[in-house]
Write an enzyme that holds these catalytic residues in place. Structure first.
Site, PDB file in Angstrom:
ATOM      1  N   ASN A 133       1.475   2.860 -11.568  1.00 28.78           N
ATOM      2  CA  ASN A 133       0.609   3.945 -11.386  1.00 28.78           C
ATOM      3  C   ASN A 133       0.902   4.968 -10.313  1.00 28.78           C
ATOM      4  O   ASN A 133       0.554   4.452  -9.061  1.00 28.78           O
ATOM      5  CB  ASN A 133      -0.796   3.912 -11.853  1.00 28.78           C
ATOM      6  CG  ASN A 133      -1.643   5.164 -11.781  1.00 28.78           C
ATOM      7  OD1 ASN A 133      -1.150   6.315 -11.869  1.00 28.78           O
ATOM      8  ND2 ASN A 133      -2.937   5.148 -11.564  1.00 28.78           N
ATOM      9  N   LYS A 161       0.248   7.807  -9.600  1.00 24.93           N
ATOM     10  CA  LYS A 161      -0.870   8.852  -9.089  1.00 24.93           C
ATOM     11  C   LYS A 161      -0.528  10.076  -9.019  1.00 24.93           C
ATOM     12  O   LYS A 161       0.581  10.654  -9.443  1.00 24.93           O
ATOM     13  CB  LYS A 161      -1.889   8.060  -8.246  1.00 24.93           C
ATOM     14  CG  LYS A 161      -2.525   7.177  -8.612  1.00 24.93           C
ATOM     15  CD  LYS A 161      -3.450   6.400  -7.532  1.00 24.93           C
ATOM     16  CE  LYS A 161      -3.990   4.935  -7.984  1.00 24.93           C
ATOM     17  NZ  LYS A 161      -4.925   4.527  -7.137  1.00 24.93           N
ATOM     18  N   GLU A 190     -10.637   6.566 -11.199  1.00 24.73           N
ATOM     19  CA  GLU A 190     -10.401   7.769 -10.316  1.00 24.73           C
ATOM     20  C   GLU A 190     -10.943   9.089 -11.470  1.00 24.73           C
ATOM     21  O   GLU A 190     -11.238  10.148 -10.970  1.00 24.73           O
ATOM     22  CB  GLU A 190      -9.188   7.882  -9.719  1.00 24.73           C
ATOM     23  CG  GLU A 190      -8.924   7.077  -8.518  1.00 24.73           C
ATOM     24  CD  GLU A 190      -7.779   6.707  -8.104  1.00 24.73           C
ATOM     25  OE1 GLU A 190      -7.462   5.766  -7.409  1.00 24.73           O
ATOM     26  OE2 GLU A 190      -6.711   7.474  -8.966  1.00 24.73           O
ATOM     27  N   GLU A 242      -9.626  -3.058 -12.821  1.00 25.85           N
ATOM     28  CA  GLU A 242      -9.591  -2.680 -11.334  1.00 25.85           C
ATOM     29  C   GLU A 242     -11.051  -2.609 -10.751  1.00 25.85           C
ATOM     30  O   GLU A 242     -11.768  -1.476 -11.004  1.00 25.85           O
ATOM     31  CB  GLU A 242      -8.905  -1.317 -11.355  1.00 25.85           C
ATOM     32  CG  GLU A 242      -7.432  -1.306 -11.989  1.00 25.85           C
ATOM     33  CD  GLU A 242      -6.730  -0.180 -11.696  1.00 25.85           C
ATOM     34  OE1 GLU A 242      -5.660  -0.298 -10.762  1.00 25.85           O
ATOM     35  OE2 GLU A 242      -7.192   0.984 -12.103  1.00 25.85           O
ATOM     36  N   GLY A 271      -6.667   0.658  -3.415  1.00 20.01           N
ATOM     37  CA  GLY A 271      -6.099   1.501  -2.084  1.00 20.01           C
ATOM     38  C   GLY A 271      -6.994   1.027  -0.849  1.00 20.01           C
ATOM     39  O   GLY A 271      -6.725   1.682   0.176  1.00 20.01           O
TER      40      GLY A 271
END
Length: 249
Positions: free
Chosen positions: A11, A13, A99, A167, A173
């Site tokens: 991903n 992002k 997110e 996740e 992160g």
């Protein structure tokens, strides 16, 4: 029912310009020279889906989107429909990422509607779930992910190709990862919730782990029971790092 082949998806992002396609091409060449033991996908920003699909055409790397709108078309300025994602060259789409849930207020019902749209457009949904640090510390991780599975997976998924990605929000992160025992506990609960929601249709779909996956920890994570692959963030931006995870399968 036989478990699906593992899936390792990257991903990107909100990262990547045209020049970044060189990393995708390096990855594709490496996988052509030495085949992977799993499915491999890259999910770039919408602006790169078409160009990446063209650059990697004929190879083994699948292309995915990072989101889609629940409606097929309409007055939704700035949004991208599932049909548009498919038309650009993607075959998968990430939905319900934390997110999106946190930053854009997406609910389980919103995610389920997007899954329906993805299926209608011929896309394979990768549906994200996961608890926050506060929920983890309160002992609610299993309860939270089970509820998200029940609310985010529409009944129409039964018999279709899809994946669920667990996740833990606090691990994305941050460099932090749950213990292998914590991952195993949650993945087992997610599988049970998938079967409860979809019957046999919830037994074979892979459950990916995501959250600070990197070459140094991928091998041990990918051997945990019910871990059917990985959803990788930052480490997927560089071909060398992403290959290290893929080779760990």
């Amino acid at each position: 029912m036989k478990q699906s082949v593992k899936l390792v998806a990257g991903n990107w992002k909100m990262n990547g310009l045209g020049a970044s396609l060189a990393e995708a091409e390096t990855l594709a060449k490496a996988l052509k020279d030495q085949a992977a033991a799993c499915r491999v996908a890259l999910c770039p920003p919408a602006t790169l889906i078409d160009r990446m699909a063209q650059a990697l055409k004929g190879g083994v790397v699948e292309i995915g989107g990072q989101d889609c709108h629940a409606e097929a078309s309409g007055a939704y300025t700035g949004s991208v429909s599932a049909g548009m994602v498919r038309d650009a060259g993607a075959t998968l789409v990430i939905l319900g990422h934390s997110e999106r849930r946190a930053g854009f207020g997406e609910t389980d019902a919103d995610v389920a509607a997007k899954v329906e749209a993805a299926l209608a457009a011929g896309l394979e949904p990768v549906i994200c779930i996961g608890e926050t640090l506060q929920q983890r510390e309160a002992g609610q991780a299993v309860e939270v992910v089970s509820r998200q599975v029940a609310g985010s997976l529409p009944a129409s998924l039964a018999g279709k190709a899809f994946a669920v990605a667990y996740e833990p929000v606090w691990a994305i992160g941050t460099g932090l990862t749950p213990t292998l025992e914590q991952i195993e506990e949650v993945h087992a609960a997610v599988r049970a919730a998938m079967i409860a929601r979809l019957g046999e249709g919830g037994r074979a779909a892979p459950i990916l782990y995501g959250g600070s996956v990197k070459p140094s920890n991928a091998a041990e994570i990918l051997t945990v029971a019910e871990v059917g692959g990985a959803l990788v963030g930052g480490a997927s931006l560089k071909a060398e790092d992403f290959l290290g995870i893929i080779r760990a399968v």
